[in-house]
Write a protein that holds these residues in place. Structure first.
Motif, PDB file in Angstrom:
ATOM      1  N   LEU A  53     -11.377  76.150 -22.773  1.00 43.77           N
ATOM      2  CA  LEU A  53     -10.185  76.687 -23.423  1.00 43.77           C
ATOM      3  C   LEU A  53      -9.205  75.531 -23.495  1.00 43.77           C
ATOM      4  CD1 LEU A  53     -10.012  79.966 -21.358  1.00 43.77           C
ATOM      5  CD2 LEU A  53     -10.742  79.755 -23.721  1.00 43.77           C
ATOM      6  N   VAL A  54      -8.893  75.090 -24.706  1.00 42.30           N
ATOM      7  CA  VAL A  54      -8.170  73.831 -24.900  1.00 42.30           C
ATOM      8  C   VAL A  54      -6.909  74.059 -25.719  1.00 42.30           C
ATOM      9  CG1 VAL A  54      -8.365  71.497 -25.834  1.00 42.30           C
ATOM     10  CG2 VAL A  54     -10.368  72.588 -24.814  1.00 42.30           C
ATOM     11  N   ASP A  55      -5.784  73.537 -25.227  1.00 44.46           N
ATOM     12  CA  ASP A  55      -4.525  73.597 -25.965  1.00 44.46           C
ATOM     13  C   ASP A  55      -4.568  72.603 -27.119  1.00 44.46           C
ATOM     14  OD1 ASP A  55      -1.864  74.321 -26.552  1.00 44.46           O
ATOM     15  OD2 ASP A  55      -1.092  72.672 -25.339  1.00 44.46           O
ATOM     16  N   TYR A  56      -3.884  72.937 -28.184  1.00 41.38           N
ATOM     17  CA  TYR A  56      -3.827  72.059 -29.357  1.00 41.38           C
ATOM     18  C   TYR A  56      -2.960  70.838 -29.099  1.00 41.38           C
ATOM     19  CZ  TYR A  56      -3.062  70.645 -34.218  1.00 41.38           C
ATOM     20  OH  TYR A  56      -2.993  69.942 -35.383  1.00 41.38           O
ATOM     21  N   LEU A  57      -1.749  71.060 -28.612  1.00 41.68           N
ATOM     22  CA  LEU A  57      -0.756  69.988 -28.515  1.00 41.68           C
ATOM     23  C   LEU A  57      -0.565  69.562 -27.063  1.00 41.68           C
ATOM     24  CD1 LEU A  57       1.217  68.264 -30.152  1.00 41.68           C
ATOM     25  CD2 LEU A  57       2.935  70.024 -29.762  1.00 41.68           C
ATOM     26  N   MET A  58      -1.080  68.379 -26.725  1.00 46.55           N
ATOM     27  CA  MET A  58      -0.933  67.793 -25.391  1.00 46.55           C
ATOM     28  C   MET A  58      -0.768  66.288 -25.574  1.00 46.55           C
ATOM     29  SD  MET A  58      -4.038  69.710 -23.359  1.00 46.55           S
ATOM     30  CE  MET A  58      -5.287  69.237 -24.558  1.00 46.55           C
ATOM     31  N   ALA A  59      -0.323  65.622 -24.529  1.00 50.25           N
ATOM     32  CA  ALA A  59      -0.214  64.165 -24.570  1.00 50.25           C
ATOM     33  C   ALA A  59      -0.760  63.611 -23.255  1.00 50.25           C
ATOM     34  CB  ALA A  59       1.244  63.741 -24.774  1.00 50.25           C
ATOM     35  N   PRO A  60      -1.380  62.481 -23.226  1.00 49.99           N
ATOM     36  CA  PRO A  60      -1.559  61.570 -24.351  1.00 49.99           C
ATOM     37  C   PRO A  60      -2.724  61.946 -25.269  1.00 49.99           C
ATOM     38  CG  PRO A  60      -2.426  60.548 -22.367  1.00 49.99           C
ATOM     39  CD  PRO A  60      -1.801  61.857 -21.957  1.00 49.99           C
ATOM     40  N   MET A  61      -3.686  62.766 -24.804  1.00 48.90           N
ATOM     41  CA  MET A  61      -4.788  63.164 -25.682  1.00 48.90           C
ATOM     42  C   MET A  61      -4.689  64.646 -25.988  1.00 48.90           C
ATOM     43  SD  MET A  61      -8.968  63.124 -25.266  1.00 48.90           S
ATOM     44  CE  MET A  61      -9.146  61.392 -24.954  1.00 48.90           C
ATOM     45  N   GLY A  98      -5.696  68.349 -28.010  1.00 57.40           N
ATOM     46  CA  GLY A  98      -6.915  69.145 -28.046  1.00 57.40           C
ATOM     47  C   GLY A  98      -7.846  68.814 -29.190  1.00 57.40           C
ATOM     48  N   VAL A  99      -7.295  68.448 -30.335  1.00 56.85           N
ATOM     49  CA  VAL A  99      -8.134  68.087 -31.483  1.00 56.85           C
ATOM     50  C   VAL A  99      -8.885  66.793 -31.188  1.00 56.85           C
ATOM     51  CG1 VAL A  99      -8.101  67.391 -33.909  1.00 56.85           C
ATOM     52  CG2 VAL A  99      -6.745  69.349 -33.162  1.00 56.85           C
ATOM     53  N   THR A 100      -8.183  65.795 -30.668  1.00 58.39           N
ATOM     54  CA  THR A 100      -8.828  64.526 -30.327  1.00 58.39           C
ATOM     55  C   THR A 100      -9.870  64.739 -29.242  1.00 58.39           C
ATOM     56  OG1 THR A 100      -6.820  63.328 -30.908  1.00 58.39           O
ATOM     57  CG2 THR A 100      -8.426  62.157 -29.540  1.00 58.39           C
ATOM     58  N   PHE A 101      -9.526  65.538 -28.232  1.00 62.26           N
ATOM     59  CA  PHE A 101     -10.486  65.853 -27.173  1.00 62.26           C
ATOM     60  C   PHE A 101     -11.754  66.463 -27.757  1.00 62.26           C
ATOM     61  CE2 PHE A 101     -12.270  69.275 -24.583  1.00 62.26           C
ATOM     62  CZ  PHE A 101     -12.767  68.536 -23.512  1.00 62.26           C
ATOM     63  N   THR A 102     -11.596  67.464 -28.626  1.00 60.78           N
ATOM     64  CA  THR A 102     -12.753  68.141 -29.207  1.00 60.78           C
ATOM     65  C   THR A 102     -13.581  67.184 -30.050  1.00 60.78           C
ATOM     66  OG1 THR A 102     -11.528  70.227 -29.224  1.00 60.78           O
ATOM     67  CG2 THR A 102     -13.496  70.111 -30.601  1.00 60.78           C
ATOM     68  N   ARG A 103     -12.918  66.387 -30.872  1.00 64.00           N
ATOM     69  CA  ARG A 103     -13.633  65.425 -31.721  1.00 64.00           C
ATOM     70  C   ARG A 103     -14.450  64.453 -30.858  1.00 64.00           C
ATOM     71  NH1 ARG A 103      -9.586  63.804 -34.565  1.00 64.00           N
ATOM     72  NH2 ARG A 103      -9.889  65.350 -36.186  1.00 64.00           N
ATOM     73  N   VAL A 129      -5.279  74.377 -38.695  1.00 64.28           N
ATOM     74  CA  VAL A 129      -6.505  75.133 -38.459  1.00 64.28           C
ATOM     75  C   VAL A 129      -7.694  74.363 -39.030  1.00 64.28           C
ATOM     76  CG1 VAL A 129      -7.742  77.270 -39.009  1.00 64.28           C
ATOM     77  CG2 VAL A 129      -5.327  77.355 -38.347  1.00 64.28           C
ATOM     78  N   ILE A 130      -7.541  73.819 -40.223  1.00 63.18           N
ATOM     79  CA  ILE A 130      -8.617  73.027 -40.838  1.00 63.18           C
ATOM     80  C   ILE A 130      -8.909  71.794 -39.983  1.00 63.18           C
ATOM     81  CG2 ILE A 130      -9.208  71.584 -42.832  1.00 63.18           C
ATOM     82  CD1 ILE A 130      -7.675  73.683 -44.550  1.00 63.18           C
ATOM     83  N   GLU A 131      -7.852  71.141 -39.487  1.00 61.19           N
ATOM     84  CA  GLU A 131      -8.039  69.970 -38.634  1.00 61.19           C
ATOM     85  C   GLU A 131      -8.841  70.341 -37.381  1.00 61.19           C
ATOM     86  OE1 GLU A 131      -5.319  66.498 -36.592  1.00 61.19           O
ATOM     87  OE2 GLU A 131      -4.464  68.512 -36.772  1.00 61.19           O
ATOM     88  N   ALA A 132      -8.512  71.449 -36.756  1.00 58.69           N
ATOM     89  CA  ALA A 132      -9.233  71.898 -35.566  1.00 58.69           C
ATOM     90  C   ALA A 132     -10.687  72.228 -35.915  1.00 58.69           C
ATOM     91  CB  ALA A 132      -8.542  73.116 -34.951  1.00 58.69           C
ATOM     92  N   ARG A 133     -10.886  72.940 -36.991  1.00 58.98           N
ATOM     93  CA  ARG A 133     -12.241  73.284 -37.432  1.00 58.98           C
ATOM     94  C   ARG A 133     -13.059  72.039 -37.678  1.00 58.98           C
ATOM     95  NH1 ARG A 133     -13.030  74.649 -43.483  1.00 58.98           N
ATOM     96  NH2 ARG A 133     -12.656  72.416 -43.430  1.00 58.98           N
TER      97      ARG A 133
END
Length: 177
Positions: free
Chosen positions: A57-65, A67-72, A99-103
């Protein structure tokens, strides 16, 4: 259908401490016993290198990395500890572009904040009930982004008709873009 989630392991990646505790409490209420957490993507990778988990379960907005970068990176990095780990992204940012970016990063499910126990349970059961095959294509590795079956005349698939027999009760078909 009610599931016994007690045997599953969850990784919660959330930088907001009260939200991280809330998600942990919801999971415990669902019967989950094995929960680990991290405050951002780098820490999540360290946790994943030391133990196996069934869902993140991953949050979208975090720093320094984020959720999108983590998933990618989870999906595509050569040294990824588990590129097939289902990722449910939690976000208050539900604009179409995000949403598209996350997908496109390889997120399995997306749930909007504020979270409800019912909504979180619904997305967890969606991962269990409707597993999606993983696709490797130029520039993408992750769960099949298509929720629709269609005929096409070219090398790529885009919009189409619903998959016959597929059920996504109460969910917007947000990944069909």
């Amino acid at each position: 259908m009610a599931y016994d989630l007690g045997k599953l392991g969850f990784l919660v990646v959330e930088d907001n401490v009260p939200m991280r505790h809330l998600v942990r409490q919801m999971l415990q209420a669902f019967g989950v016993k094995r929960i680990a957490d991290a405050s951002e993507g780098h820490g999540a990778f360290r946790v994943l290198e030391s133990a196996d988990f069934d869902i993140a379960l991953v949050d979208y907005l975090m720093a320094p990395m984020d959720g999108v970068t983590f998933t990618r990176l989870l999906r595509t990095e050569r040294t990824s500890p588990n590129p097939y780990l289902p990722v449910i992204m939690m976000t208050g940012y539900t604009e179409r572009e995000r949403v598209i970016e996350a997908r496109d990063a390889g997120v399995t499910e997306l749930i909007s904040k504020p979270l409800s126990a019912r909504g979180l349970y619904h997305h967890i059961t969606a991962v269990i009930e409707y597993p999606r095959p993983y696709v490797r294509a130029p520039g993408f590795f992750g769960p099949d982004r298509r929720r629709r079956q269609m005929s096409f005349a070219g090398p790529e698939r885009r919009r189409g008709t619903p998959i016959k027999g597929a059920r996504y009760p109460g969910r917007p078909d947000y990944l069909d873009v």
